[in-house]
Write an enzyme that holds these catalytic residues in place. Structure first.
Site, PDB file in Angstrom:
ATOM      1  N   GLU A   1      15.108  33.999 -25.717  1.00  0.00           N
ATOM      2  CA  GLU A   1      16.394  33.319 -25.730  1.00  0.00           C
ATOM      3  C   GLU A   1      17.521  34.332 -25.553  1.00  0.00           C
ATOM      4  O   GLU A   1      17.462  35.434 -26.090  1.00  0.00           O
ATOM      5  CB  GLU A   1      16.564  32.568 -27.049  1.00  0.00           C
ATOM      6  CG  GLU A   1      15.391  31.632 -27.350  1.00  0.00           C
ATOM      7  CD  GLU A   1      15.411  31.036 -28.759  1.00  0.00           C
ATOM      8  OE1 GLU A   1      16.518  30.846 -29.313  1.00  0.00           O
ATOM      9  OE2 GLU A   1      14.325  30.777 -29.307  1.00  0.00           O
TER      10      GLU A   1
ATOM     11  N   GLU B   1      23.937  24.282 -28.573  1.00  0.00           N
ATOM     12  CA  GLU B   1      23.336  23.848 -29.834  1.00  0.00           C
ATOM     13  C   GLU B   1      24.313  24.151 -30.957  1.00  0.00           C
ATOM     14  O   GLU B   1      25.001  25.173 -30.947  1.00  0.00           O
ATOM     15  CB  GLU B   1      22.023  24.592 -30.075  1.00  0.00           C
ATOM     16  CG  GLU B   1      21.359  24.290 -31.403  1.00  0.00           C
ATOM     17  CD  GLU B   1      20.121  25.146 -31.665  1.00  0.00           C
ATOM     18  OE1 GLU B   1      19.534  24.985 -32.748  1.00  0.00           O
ATOM     19  OE2 GLU B   1      19.766  25.962 -30.804  1.00  0.00           O
TER      20      GLU B   1
END
Length: 412
Positions: free
Chosen positions: A216, A327
């Protein structure tokens, strides 16, 4: 949007296995029925300082950032990665070939960089800049063992009971060897110390049990991890669904940095303004066909470093899903939906200069070639709070706007 059985399962991982809030151990009075124990506090402080001696490597030079960060210039072969048994005694690898179809000139709309470089100081060749971890950083977490890591929990089969919310684009159903995008930089409001707001690329493989592998990279505002509200460049990896492996940035052995101009975890500047100038960063993660390691590029062609392939199980070969988007964490600490913003804090429909975007989305195939996305899917799990809208044109290729304000009349 296509509805595939794999999606709720992975989203549940994102929702419950991302950075879960800790309880602070500093700045609070003990409960009335709990005796203050100076000996226990002293032992904790000793453990904190021992951990800091381990994680903060000797610096040949230290640079003070305007935001208060200390950036240590550490000799490349002494960085945390080389504490790993499989890397001990080694030195960083030479740069790999870029994927076919990569053009450096189209990489970023503007040269968005990092706040610590504003001092016009830099780390010498042969060193890497590392944000120094402080006692305050550790004391915001309730566990030294879990500091800088995401917490894994029982996997839910739906997202309705989770406190993590997303607005994302994803592709799956093929073998992927990397991903690339330019990500708009903002400073979203984060309403609670134990919430965050992030925008990132996920490179994913494995089943959705305990063997989930992810790489990520993106930017995040995380008061818990960094102690402020600046958007910061970050990385993460795991090979066991966020249980015992992996960490943020360089907070464990794993990612090997080769660049002396980028500090992972440092604040990004400049940032975009509503109705004003827009800034974005180019990010690319790809698997080097020669050695099999996963490389990371930031901005206008700057190679940051790589995740060695031996760290992973499924990602040792390829990824099975690529995801792009935002997010947030919604703790509902005030009893209603958080006002933590995603992206710019404005909904996708407001468009350029107002809503946050990802542009020039691409994936990398088995032949190390950059390709446009095919069969992309959209997912906004709380669309009244944060939404997403995708498009395609000749300049931005595949792109999307996303985000939102959180709490509003339609998101109570």
């Amino acid at each position: 949007m296509a509805s595939l059985p794999i999606i709720p399962i992975f989203v549940s991982f994102l929702l419950v296995a991302s950075s879960i809030s800790f309880t602070s151990v500093s700045g609070h009075n003990p409960p009335a029925n709990q005796t203050f124990r100076p000996d226990r506090e002293l032992q904790k402080l000793k453990r904190v300082r021992a951990y800091l001696r381990k994680i903060n490597k000797p610096a040949v030079k230290t640079i003070q950032s305007p935001d208060g960060d200390l950036i240590d210039c550490v000799l490349s072969h002494l960085q945390p990665a080389f504490d790993h048994p499989e890397l001990k005694g080694q030195r960083p690898l030479d740069p790999p070939e870029r994927p076919k179809g990569y053009h450096e000139l189209t990489d970023t709309m503007s040269d968005s960089f990092q706040l610590w470089r504003f001092s016009n100081d830099s780390c010498p060749e042969g060193t890497v800049p590392i944000r120094r971890t402080t006692e305050e950083d550790l004391l915001r977490a309730n566990s030294i063992q879990r500091f800088g890591r995401k917490l894994g929990r029982h996997v839910r089969r739906d997202s309705t009971g989770s406190n993590h919310e997303h607005a994302v684009v994803f592709v799956n159903g093929d073998q992927y060897y990397g991903a690339k995008a330019s990500i708009n930089i903002w400073t979203p409001h984060v309403a609670d110390q134990y919430e965050f707001s992030l925008s990132q690329i996920w490179v994913i493989s494995g089943s959705f049990g305990n063997d989930l592998n992810t790489i990520e990279a993106g930017w995040q505002v995380s008061p818990e991890l960094y102690g402020d509200n600046y958007p910061r460049f970050f990385t993460y990896w795991t090979t066991d669904a966020y249980q015992a492996t992996g960490c943020y940035n360089l907070l464990c052995s794993g990612f090997v940095q080769i660049n002396n101009k980028i500090a992972i975890g440092a604040a990004i500047s400049p940032r975009s303004s509503y109705g004003g100038r827009q800034f974005d960063i180019g990010l690319m993660v790809w698997k080097d066909p020669k050695h099999g390691h996963w490389w990371l590029q930031f901005g206008s062609g700057l190679l940051v470093g790589y995740w060695p392939s031996f760290l992973f199980s499924h990602l040792r070969t390829h990824a099975s899903m690529i995801q792009f988007g935002g997010e947030i964490v919604n703790t509902r600490s005030s009893g209603f939906h958080t006002s933590t913003q995603m992206g710019s804090g404005h909904f996708a429909e407001e468009g350029f200069g107002k809503a946050s975007y990802f542009r020039n989305l691409q994936v990398i195939d088995w032949d190390n070639s950059l390709l446009p996305l095919s069969n992309l899917h959209l997912l906004a799990d709380h669309p009244n709070c944060y939404d997403i809208k995708a498009g395609r044109n000749n300049v931005w290729g595949d792109y999307f706007y996303y985000g939102g304000p959180g709490r509003n009349v339609r998101c109570p």
